[in-house]
Design an enzyme around this catalytic site. Structure first.
Site, short mmCIF file in Angstrom:
data_model
loop_
_atom_site.label_atom_id
_atom_site.label_comp_id
_atom_site.label_asym_id
_atom_site.label_seq_id
_atom_site.Cartn_x
_atom_site.Cartn_y
_atom_site.Cartn_z
CG ASP A 152 33.52 49.62 23.13
OD1 ASP A 152 33.70 48.76 22.25
OD2 ASP A 152 34.43 50.31 23.60
CE LYS A 154 36.43 56.09 21.11
NZ LYS A 154 36.48 54.83 20.32
CD GLU A 208 39.86 54.63 20.83
OE1 GLU A 208 39.78 53.80 19.94
OE2 GLU A 208 39.24 54.52 21.91
C1 5RP Z 1 38.92 50.96 20.82
C2 5RP Z 1 37.54 51.50 20.76
C3 5RP Z 1 36.68 51.02 19.64
O1 5RP Z 1 36.29 52.13 18.91
C4 5RP Z 1 35.50 50.30 20.19
O2 5RP Z 1 35.96 49.24 20.99
C5 5RP Z 1 34.61 49.78 19.07
O3 5RP Z 1 35.28 48.78 18.34
P1 5RP Z 1 34.58 47.97 17.17
O4 5RP Z 1 34.42 48.92 16.02
O5 5RP Z 1 35.55 46.85 16.88
O6 5RP Z 1 33.27 47.46 17.69
O7 5RP Z 1 37.11 52.28 21.57
O8 5RP Z 1 39.59 51.39 21.97
#
Ligand code: 5RP
Length: 224
Positions: free
Chosen positions: A84, A94, A103
Site C-alpha cells: 500500500d 501492507k 503475508e
Molecule cells: C493485502 C496487501 C496488498 O498487497 C496491498 O493492499 C496492495 O494491494 P493492491 O495490489 O490491490 O493495491 O497488503 O493485504
C-alpha cells in the site's frame, strides 16, 4: 487493463525458476501475478505456491497452480506481493487488502521478497494511508485504546454493517497517524508489544526488491 500493474507482475514472473517454492501475495497486483503464474505453470513451469490468503489460495487452485504449506516447506525461495505504501528505505505499509498476518508470516520465511507496485504507492514517509493492525476479537475495543495511546486514531474496519473478519478470525483496525510515521521500526515494535495485537501492516527491513510501474516504464529499487 492496468498497464502499470501488468508491467510489474510480468517482470516479477521472470524471476521464477523451476523447482522454486513461491509465496503468492494478495491484492489486485498480486492477482495479476498469480494469473501469469497459472499461465506459466500450464506451459510447464514447475513450482509450488504458498498463498497468503484464502482469496489467493482459491485463485491459485482454480488456475491449477500446485500448492504446499509452510509446515512442509518452511523456507520459501521468493514471494511476490503488492504493497500500500513504500518508503525511500524500502519499508512498507501492507494489509489494506486484509491479509497482513499471513503475508508477514510467509514473507518472513522468504529468501527474497519482491514487491510489485505502481508509482502511486511511493511515499516520502509512511503513514499517508492508514496502518492496518490485526487484533484478536476478545477485548478488541480495549486493545484499540492501547493503539490510540501510541498517537493514532484507530478505526475498526467494517464489512457492510459488521466488523470485517480476517482469514484468521480476527478484526482489523485502520490506524491513522496525523503526522505520518517517522520511525516505522520503533512503532512496529511498540504495536507488537500490545496484548491482543497479532501484528501490524508495517513491514520493516523485509523487502529486497521493489518493481515499480510508471508512465516511463519499469523501475527497480533494491535493498543494498
Ligand atoms: C493485502 C496487501 C496488498 O498487497 C496491498 O493492499 C496492495 O494491494 P493492491 O495490489 O490491490 O493495491 O497488503 O493485504
Amino acid at each position: 487493463m492496468n498497464i502499470k500493474k501488468h508491467l510489474v507482475a510480468e517482470a516479477a514472473i521472470e524471476l521464477l525458476e523451476d523447482g522454486m517454492i513461491v509465496g503468492l501475495g494478495t491484492g489486485s497486483t498480486s492477482s495479476i501475478a498469480i494469473d501469469l503464474i497459472g499461465k506459466r505453470v500450464s506451459e510447464g513451469l514447475n513450482i509450488l505456491g504458498i498463498p497468503t490468503s484464502k482469496a489467493s489460495e482459491n485463485q491459485a487452485t482454480s488456475l491449477g497452480i500446485p500448492l504446499t504449506s509452510l509446515s512442509s516447506h518452511p523456507s520459501i525461495d521468493i514471494t511476490i506481493d503488492g504493497a500500500d505504501e513504500v518508503s525511500p528505505s524500502l519499508d512498507l505499509i501492507k494489509g489494506l487488502g486484509g491479509a497482513l498476518v499471513r503475508e508477514k508470516i510467509v514473507e518472513n520465511q522468504s529468501k527474497q521478497l519482491v514487491i510489485i507496485i505502481d508509482d502511486s504507492k511511493l511515499v516520502s514517509q509512511l503513514g499517508i494511508c492508514p496502518l492496518p493492525v490485526e487484533v484478536i476479537f476478545f477485548g478488541h475495543e480495549a486493545t484499540s485504546i492501547s493503539l490510540a495511546n501510541l498517537g493514532c486514531n484507530p478505526v475498526l474496519r467494517m464489512d457492510n454493517e459488521k466488523p470485517f473478519i480476517s482469514d484468521n478470525g480476527n478484526v482489523i483496525y485502520h490506524c491513522n497517524f496525523a503526522e505520518g510515521i517517522a520511525d516505522p521500526l520503533a512503532l512496529s515494535l511498540d504495536i507488537d508489544k500490545i496484548p491482543g495485537v497479532v501484528t501490524s501492516g508495517l513491514f520493516v527491513n523485509m523487502a529486497d526488491v521493489i518493481l515499480i510501474g510508471s508512465d516511463d516504464g519499469l523501475k527497480t529499487l533494491k535493498r543494498h
